[in-house]
Scaffold this motif. Structure first.
Motif, PDB file in Angstrom:
ATOM      1  N   ILE A 123      12.138  51.769   9.215  1.00  0.00           N
ATOM      2  CA  ILE A 123      12.970  50.882   8.393  1.00  0.00           C
ATOM      3  C   ILE A 123      14.410  50.941   8.878  1.00  0.00           C
ATOM      4  O   ILE A 123      15.089  49.911   8.986  1.00  0.00           O
ATOM      5  N   SER A 124      14.881  52.132   9.204  1.00  0.00           N
ATOM      6  CA  SER A 124      16.238  52.278   9.721  1.00  0.00           C
ATOM      7  C   SER A 124      16.414  51.507  11.029  1.00  0.00           C
ATOM      8  O   SER A 124      17.441  50.851  11.238  1.00  0.00           O
ATOM      9  N   ALA A 125      15.420  51.572  11.899  1.00  0.00           N
ATOM     10  CA  ALA A 125      15.480  50.809  13.152  1.00  0.00           C
ATOM     11  C   ALA A 125      15.530  49.320  12.853  1.00  0.00           C
ATOM     12  O   ALA A 125      16.270  48.572  13.502  1.00  0.00           O
ATOM     13  N   GLY A 126      14.776  48.880  11.866  1.00  0.00           N
ATOM     14  CA  GLY A 126      14.814  47.468  11.471  1.00  0.00           C
ATOM     15  C   GLY A 126      16.176  47.055  10.942  1.00  0.00           C
ATOM     16  O   GLY A 126      16.661  45.958  11.237  1.00  0.00           O
ATOM     17  N   ILE A 127      16.798  47.938  10.176  1.00  0.00           N
ATOM     18  CA  ILE A 127      18.143  47.655   9.661  1.00  0.00           C
ATOM     19  C   ILE A 127      19.128  47.520  10.815  1.00  0.00           C
ATOM     20  O   ILE A 127      19.974  46.623  10.834  1.00  0.00           O
ATOM     21  N   VAL A 128      19.015  48.397  11.798  1.00  0.00           N
ATOM     22  CA  VAL A 128      19.900  48.336  12.965  1.00  0.00           C
ATOM     23  C   VAL A 128      19.668  47.033  13.735  1.00  0.00           C
ATOM     24  O   VAL A 128      20.621  46.369  14.140  1.00  0.00           O
ATOM     25  N   LEU A 129      18.405  46.653  13.931  1.00  0.00           N
ATOM     26  CA  LEU A 129      18.114  45.391  14.621  1.00  0.00           C
ATOM     27  C   LEU A 129      18.648  44.202  13.848  1.00  0.00           C
ATOM     28  O   LEU A 129      19.208  43.265  14.434  1.00  0.00           O
TER      29      LEU A 129
END
Length: 119
Positions: A91-97
């Motif tokens: 989810i954190s990676a998705g937020i960064v993307l």
């Protein structure tokens, strides 16, 4: 943009990590991305204001940076408690993307507006 991609890759690796070696690889990608992003975003904030307002811009930047860390830690802690660390890091990676897409859109629209206003 490469720094955001590096940070995102690090988050994805971290989410799938099963060994100390993978943790170090994730840390390298995340450290590279974070180390470039923080001063780059601060530079953007400084360049967005007149020289006499740079102190206010720096204070606002770091205040929001700290608020983001605080709120993000709380909410992602809630997420990790109910889903586990792997999902939380994905989810954190998705937020960064998502932030990369927003950043790209803002920069592109700003460049288009500057081009239109010059001519």
């Amino acid at each position: 943009m490469p720094a955001i991609v590096s940070f995102t890759i690090g988050m994805i690796i971290l989410s799938q990590s099963t060994s100390g070696a993978l943790l170090l690889v994730a840390a390298a990608f995340m450290g590279l991305g974070h180390g470039i992003l923080v001063p780059a975003y601060q530079t953007i904030a400084m360049n967005a204001v007149s020289p006499e307002r740079r102190g206010i811009a720096a204070a606002t930047y770091f205040m929001l940076f700290d608020v983001g860390y605080g709120l993000g830690s709380y909410f992602l802690g809630v997420v990790s408690n109910s889903t586990g660390y792997r999902i939380m890091f994905m989810i954190s990676a998705g937020i960064v993307l998502f932030s990369a897409i927003v950043f790209r859109f803002i920069i592109s629209s700003k460049k288009n507006n500057e081009t239109v206003s010059v001519h």
